[in-house]
Write an enzyme that holds these catalytic residues in place. Structure first.
Site, PDB file in Angstrom:
ATOM      1  N   HIS A  72      -1.514   0.348 -21.099  1.00  0.00           N
ATOM      2  CA  HIS A  72      -2.451   0.276 -19.986  1.00  0.00           C
ATOM      3  C   HIS A  72      -2.459   1.603 -19.233  1.00  0.00           C
ATOM      4  O   HIS A  72      -1.413   2.110 -18.843  1.00  0.00           O
ATOM      5  CB  HIS A  72      -2.061  -0.857 -19.029  1.00  0.00           C
ATOM      6  CG  HIS A  72      -2.479  -2.205 -19.516  1.00  0.00           C
ATOM      7  ND1 HIS A  72      -2.594  -3.297 -18.684  1.00  0.00           N
ATOM      8  CD2 HIS A  72      -2.834  -2.644 -20.749  1.00  0.00           C
ATOM      9  CE1 HIS A  72      -2.991  -4.348 -19.380  1.00  0.00           C
ATOM     10  NE2 HIS A  72      -3.129  -3.971 -20.634  1.00  0.00           N
ATOM     11  N   TYR A 201      -4.840  -6.685  -9.289  1.00  0.00           N
ATOM     12  CA  TYR A 201      -4.104  -7.071  -8.086  1.00  0.00           C
ATOM     13  C   TYR A 201      -5.126  -7.365  -6.991  1.00  0.00           C
ATOM     14  O   TYR A 201      -5.855  -6.463  -6.572  1.00  0.00           O
ATOM     15  CB  TYR A 201      -3.175  -5.946  -7.639  1.00  0.00           C
ATOM     16  CG  TYR A 201      -1.972  -5.726  -8.528  1.00  0.00           C
ATOM     17  CD1 TYR A 201      -0.715  -6.177  -8.147  1.00  0.00           C
ATOM     18  CD2 TYR A 201      -2.093  -5.054  -9.742  1.00  0.00           C
ATOM     19  CE1 TYR A 201       0.393  -5.969  -8.945  1.00  0.00           C
ATOM     20  CE2 TYR A 201      -0.992  -4.843 -10.555  1.00  0.00           C
ATOM     21  CZ  TYR A 201       0.249  -5.301 -10.152  1.00  0.00           C
ATOM     22  OH  TYR A 201       1.358  -5.100 -10.955  1.00  0.00           O
ATOM     23  N   PRO A 293       8.428  -9.105  -7.530  1.00  0.00           N
ATOM     24  CA  PRO A 293       7.785  -8.665  -8.778  1.00  0.00           C
ATOM     25  C   PRO A 293       6.492  -7.889  -8.581  1.00  0.00           C
ATOM     26  O   PRO A 293       5.923  -7.408  -9.564  1.00  0.00           O
ATOM     27  CB  PRO A 293       7.519  -9.990  -9.508  1.00  0.00           C
ATOM     28  CG  PRO A 293       7.426 -11.019  -8.424  1.00  0.00           C
ATOM     29  CD  PRO A 293       8.390 -10.573  -7.364  1.00  0.00           C
ATOM     30  N   LYS A 297       9.034  -3.677 -11.143  1.00  0.00           N
ATOM     31  CA  LYS A 297      10.158  -2.740 -11.190  1.00  0.00           C
ATOM     32  C   LYS A 297      11.462  -3.326 -11.716  1.00  0.00           C
ATOM     33  O   LYS A 297      12.370  -2.564 -12.070  1.00  0.00           O
ATOM     34  CB  LYS A 297      10.403  -2.170  -9.782  1.00  0.00           C
ATOM     35  CG  LYS A 297       9.334  -1.204  -9.331  1.00  0.00           C
ATOM     36  CD  LYS A 297       9.471   0.113 -10.036  1.00  0.00           C
ATOM     37  CE  LYS A 297       8.277   1.010  -9.842  1.00  0.00           C
ATOM     38  NZ  LYS A 297       7.329   1.000 -10.934  1.00  0.00           N
ATOM     39  N   TYR A 385       4.147   3.475  -9.658  1.00  0.00           N
ATOM     40  CA  TYR A 385       3.923   2.356 -10.587  1.00  0.00           C
ATOM     41  C   TYR A 385       4.335   2.727 -12.013  1.00  0.00           C
ATOM     42  O   TYR A 385       4.958   1.927 -12.710  1.00  0.00           O
ATOM     43  CB  TYR A 385       2.454   1.944 -10.559  1.00  0.00           C
ATOM     44  CG  TYR A 385       2.188   0.576 -11.155  1.00  0.00           C
ATOM     45  CD1 TYR A 385       2.043  -0.540 -10.329  1.00  0.00           C
ATOM     46  CD2 TYR A 385       2.100   0.394 -12.532  1.00  0.00           C
ATOM     47  CE1 TYR A 385       1.812  -1.804 -10.882  1.00  0.00           C
ATOM     48  CE2 TYR A 385       1.878  -0.854 -13.069  1.00  0.00           C
ATOM     49  CZ  TYR A 385       1.729  -1.946 -12.254  1.00  0.00           C
ATOM     50  OH  TYR A 385       1.498  -3.206 -12.797  1.00  0.00           O
TER      51      TYR A 385
END
Length: 391
Positions: A72, A201, A293, A297, A385
């Site tokens: 991704h 998200y 979550p 990480k 990220y």
């Protein structure tokens, strides 16, 4: 039984450490309290940072990941019925993430350990870590109905937040930092192709939602729910209806529904135990730290811990200096606290607190707007990220 490194726990941290040590010519024994089937099927994380992907490849454990994992190059943020894509490679100089479930990482590492590595004992319950401050620490364990002792030069506790390793650190030396959030995630697995090709998200006045995936035909989705929610109290139709509300956009995007095969609720917690070393006992992964979550990480932090330990032990053998080994806790904690910060920021950015005020709602939208309109803010998110440096 005698070995150089005794590893408690055969999750991804313990298994990867055993692989790294094997490749470096250092012997180890892995003790796992559960059976192999449990380890290979417990659902956990599914997002691998760029650094984790690189480590697995270098360790010889990346072949199936590269074949079946889903690379991704970004995520999508949704708020106020709007969509904003964060382009990782463009912002980070080429970094990306891989969708590849923890279950699959464990399967790959278990197969390699059983074929090439040292002993991996399933249903071997660690009972205590003894003499951690000596040059010969020991792990008492129970296997096949009898107690035994594993004598080591070093013990690495990868046995999670409720394992024996952390309890072996004297209470007077331990410092604990934690935060419990007043909400959790209701997660589902569904036999339906993901409705978007990257993670989504979503911040919504009704609460957070996440669209993720396990494969091209299996979706993984989450809803923010009150703390203590019973997953069984939600019908399948109610879950899909709520997901549709929270993912709603101003364009013609639609959420695809399918049969739900699993439901569970994940609590949200931040936790750090300092120090991560006591004598010759080293803590790694959930034994030392837990993150909500939202930032993806948890598994990646565990990888950072064991890479740091393995490199330090190899450095000791090659140079005779224990400097890197002595700095293990300090080195890991720098990365841990950055991950805790990022996970907290993502959680408070996207989740609506039960007592949120209109002022706080507007601040969330302003923060999201900042990410969507400022390359500096967007780059900071993308850098975090895709992963902080491993060492």
């Amino acid at each position: 039984m005698r070995t150089t490194v005794g590893i408690i726990g055969a999750g991804p941290a313990g298994l990867l450490l055993a692989r790294l040590l094997h490749n470096a010519g250092i012997d180890s024994v892995v003790l796992e309290s559960r059976d192999r089937a449990y380890v290979e099927h417990r659902q956990r994380a599914g997002i691998l940072e760029q650094g984790t992907v690189d480590v697995l490849r270098a360790a010889g454990a990346g072949e199936r990941m590269d074949r079946e994992g889903l690379r991704h190059d970004g995520i999508e943020l949704r708020f106020d019925r709007r969509r904003h894509r964060v382009d990782f490679p463009a912002l980070t100089g080429g970094s990306s993430v891989m969708v590849y479930a923890q279950t699959e990482v464990c399967k790959d590492l278990i197969a390699l350990q059983l074929k090439e590595g040292g002993p991996l004992l399933f249903e071997a319950e660690a009972l205590a870590v003894e003499d951690a401050e000596s040059e010969r620490p020991r792990v008492r364990f129970r296997h096949e109905g009898r107690e035994d002792v594993l004598e080591c030069d070093y013990v690495v506790g990868c046995d999670g937040s409720w394992g024996v390793a952390r309890r072996a650190v004297p209470a007077g030396l331990s410092r604990v930092f934690e935060r419990t959030y007043p909400f959790g995630w209701l997660g589902i697995l569904a036999d339906v192709a993901p409705s978007h090709d990257e993670l989504v998200y979503a911040r919504h006045d009704r609460g957070f939602a996440l669209l993720s995936m396990r494969s091209p035909v299996v979706s993984r989705l989450y809803l923010q729910v009150p703390e203590g929610t019973d997953a069984g109290a939600w019908s399948d139709e109610e879950i899909w209806d709520e997901l549709e509300r929270r993912f709603e956009t101003a364009d013609d995007w639609r959420l695809q529904r399918g049969p739900i095969t699993a439901k569970s609720v994940t609590p949200m917690r931040s936790y750090v135990h300092e120090p991560m070393r006591h004598g010759r006992l080293f803590l790694a992964g959930d034994a030392a730290h837990i993150v909500p979550p939202t930032g993806a990480k948890g598994l990646n932090l565990a990888v950072g811990d064991v890479v740091t330990f393995a490199r330090a032990l190899v450095g000791l053998r090659e140079t005779g200096s224990a400097q890197r080994l002595d700095a293990y806790s300090e080195t890991c904690l720098r990365r841990v606290w950055q991950a805790e910060r990022f996970s907290y920021d993502m959680t408070t950015l996207l989740h609506r607190a039960p007592d949120a005020t209109p002022f706080e709602d507007r601040l969330q939208l302003a923060r999201l707007e900042r990410v969507a309109t400022s390359r500096a803010a967007e780059t900071d998110l993308a850098d975090a990220y895709t992963g902080f440096p491993l060492d």
